[in-house]
Design a protein around this motif. Structure first.
Motif, short mmCIF file in Angstrom:
data_model
loop_
_atom_site.label_atom_id
_atom_site.label_comp_id
_atom_site.label_asym_id
_atom_site.label_seq_id
_atom_site.Cartn_x
_atom_site.Cartn_y
_atom_site.Cartn_z
N UNK A 69 -42.63 -28.96 42.74
CA UNK A 69 -41.61 -30.14 41.90
C UNK A 69 -42.38 -31.15 41.25
N UNK A 70 -43.42 -31.65 41.82
CA UNK A 70 -44.46 -32.67 41.14
C UNK A 70 -45.08 -32.07 39.75
N UNK A 71 -45.35 -30.75 39.67
CA UNK A 71 -45.61 -30.41 38.51
C UNK A 71 -44.68 -30.26 37.60
N UNK A 72 -43.40 -29.81 37.81
CA UNK A 72 -42.35 -29.84 37.10
C UNK A 72 -41.96 -31.02 36.55
N UNK A 73 -41.80 -32.01 37.46
CA UNK A 73 -41.28 -33.30 37.07
C UNK A 73 -42.28 -33.99 36.09
N UNK A 74 -43.60 -33.82 36.32
CA UNK A 74 -44.84 -34.34 35.01
C UNK A 74 -44.48 -33.75 33.86
N UNK A 75 -44.32 -32.50 33.80
CA UNK A 75 -44.32 -31.79 32.43
C UNK A 75 -43.08 -32.33 31.69
N UNK A 76 -41.94 -32.39 32.65
CA UNK A 76 -40.75 -32.97 31.94
C UNK A 76 -40.88 -34.17 31.64
N UNK A 77 -41.50 -35.15 32.43
CA UNK A 77 -41.50 -36.52 32.02
C UNK A 77 -42.41 -37.01 30.83
N UNK A 78 -43.36 -35.95 30.47
CA UNK A 78 -43.89 -35.88 29.40
C UNK A 78 -43.80 -34.61 28.38
N UNK A 136 -31.41 -19.38 34.70
CA UNK A 136 -30.79 -20.68 35.12
C UNK A 136 -30.31 -21.50 33.89
N UNK A 137 -31.12 -21.58 33.17
CA UNK A 137 -31.02 -22.56 31.89
C UNK A 137 -31.79 -21.94 31.01
N UNK A 138 -31.32 -22.63 29.55
CA UNK A 138 -32.30 -22.21 28.46
C UNK A 138 -32.49 -23.76 27.78
N UNK A 139 -32.40 -24.96 28.62
CA UNK A 139 -32.61 -26.20 28.11
C UNK A 139 -34.10 -26.56 27.92
N UNK A 140 -35.02 -25.62 28.37
CA UNK A 140 -36.37 -26.09 28.30
C UNK A 140 -37.10 -24.91 28.53
N UNK A 141 -38.54 -24.86 28.02
CA UNK A 141 -39.28 -23.73 28.32
C UNK A 141 -40.75 -24.29 28.62
N UNK A 142 -41.16 -23.54 29.39
CA UNK A 142 -42.67 -24.22 29.81
C UNK A 142 -43.66 -23.31 28.95
N UNK A 143 -44.23 -23.87 27.90
CA UNK A 143 -45.15 -23.00 26.96
C UNK A 143 -46.58 -23.14 27.40
N UNK A 144 -47.48 -22.21 27.08
CA UNK A 144 -48.99 -22.02 27.23
C UNK A 144 -49.43 -22.39 25.67
N UNK A 145 -50.40 -23.16 25.90
CA UNK A 145 -51.16 -23.38 24.57
C UNK A 145 -52.63 -22.62 25.05
N UNK A 146 -52.99 -21.43 24.41
CA UNK A 146 -53.86 -20.55 24.84
C UNK A 146 -55.44 -21.30 24.73
N UNK A 147 -56.01 -21.34 25.74
CA UNK A 147 -57.31 -22.12 25.82
C UNK A 147 -57.36 -23.46 26.32
N UNK A 148 -55.83 -23.94 26.23
CA UNK A 148 -55.89 -25.32 26.41
C UNK A 148 -55.12 -25.56 27.84
N UNK A 149 -53.77 -25.38 27.78
CA UNK A 149 -52.99 -25.79 29.20
C UNK A 149 -51.59 -25.24 28.75
N UNK A 150 -50.60 -26.50 29.33
CA UNK A 150 -49.42 -26.06 29.22
C UNK A 150 -48.56 -27.23 28.84
N UNK A 151 -47.17 -27.32 28.33
CA UNK A 151 -46.39 -28.12 28.01
C UNK A 151 -45.01 -27.68 28.38
N UNK A 152 -44.10 -28.70 28.41
CA UNK A 152 -42.59 -28.41 28.46
C UNK A 152 -42.00 -28.76 27.29
N UNK A 153 -41.27 -27.96 26.58
CA UNK A 153 -40.62 -27.80 25.64
C UNK A 153 -39.01 -28.17 25.77
N UNK A 154 -38.25 -28.94 25.25
CA UNK A 154 -36.88 -29.44 25.29
C UNK A 154 -36.37 -28.68 24.32
N UNK A 155 -35.21 -27.85 24.81
CA UNK A 155 -34.46 -27.01 23.77
C UNK A 155 -33.20 -27.57 23.36
#
Length: 224
Positions: free
Chosen positions: A155-164, A204-223
């Motif tokens: 949850x904390x990981x998801x919340x942090x990505x969604x918050x930012x 469950x939803x297509x409102x967001x996607x957690x994307x990978x930036x190769x060699x860097x990390x992750x971010x959450x993209x709002x759809x």
């Protein structure tokens, strides 16, 4: 993506701080003195400022007073040991924290993260991403009337990505933020939790996607 204003007349300090903030996923705006910093704020409003005390034209204390009056953003003052007495005046003018040079970049990142979370606390009990409602008070995620109860770290990981949302975080940055600086596991822990989150919400939803930036990390993209 949170924007950080870095103000210092020493180009080496600006480069050092900017590099570490960029790696942590922040957008950095720089200025070499207080007057230029206020011009930059008008062009690109920032979420937090890191300000050196000793600068030409308008010093860090004068800039702190102006930023607090006109923008009310959190401010971290940088000061040399020989000017440590400046911190008392800085606090009177409204600064939120200070660091003595030289400092470890990790320490600055911790303080920035803590201040941003404190300033956003009133608005951060609940985050909405389209139809997805993320509730910090009970670690639940609600989508279309269905409630998902997530394990704490997930949850904390998801919340942090969604918050930012839109901000890219390295695995190391996520480890430090979610599991703590003294975590002794490897960064594959992040990959495992990301995989679980993707699997959990895939259908469950297509409102967001957690994307990978190769060699860097992750971010959450709002759809939506």
């Amino acid at each position: 993506m949170d924007k950080i204003l870095v103000v210092d007349d020493d180009p080496n300090i600006v480069k050092f701080v900017s590099l570490n903030l960029n790696e942590a996923g922040y957008q950095v705006i720089t200025a070499e003195d207080g007057r230029r910093a206020l011009e930059k704020m008008k062009e690109t409003p920032c979420d937090l400022a890191v300000v050196d005390v000793m600068m030409p034209y308008m010093d860090g204390l004068q800039l702190t007073e102006a930023l607090k009056r006109d923008y009310d953003i959190p401010i971290i003052i940088l000061t040399a040991k020989s000017h440590i007495d400046d911190k008392a005046e800085a606090y009177q003018l409204g600064t939120d924290d200070y660091l003595v040079k030289p400092f470890e970049p990790r320490e600055l990142l911790f303080r920035i993260d803590a201040l941003l979370r404190r300033y956003k606390k009133e608005d951060s009990e609940q985050i909405k991403v389209g139809r997805v409602v993320i509730n910090a008070h009970n670690y639940s995620v609600e989508i279309g009337g269905k409630v998902y109860m997530l394990p704490l770290k997930e949850f904390e990981l998801f919340y942090h990505l969604a918050e930012h949302s839109g901000q890219v975080f390295s695995r190391d940055a996520l480890i430090e933020r979610i599991w703590g600086a003294d975590y002794e596991g490897d960064d594959r822990t992040v990959d495992v939790h990301i995989k679980r989150l993707r699997s959990r919400f895939k259908n469950a939803t297509d409102d967001f996607e957690i994307k990978t930036v190769r060699g860097v990390g992750y971010f959450l993209e709002r759809k939506s």
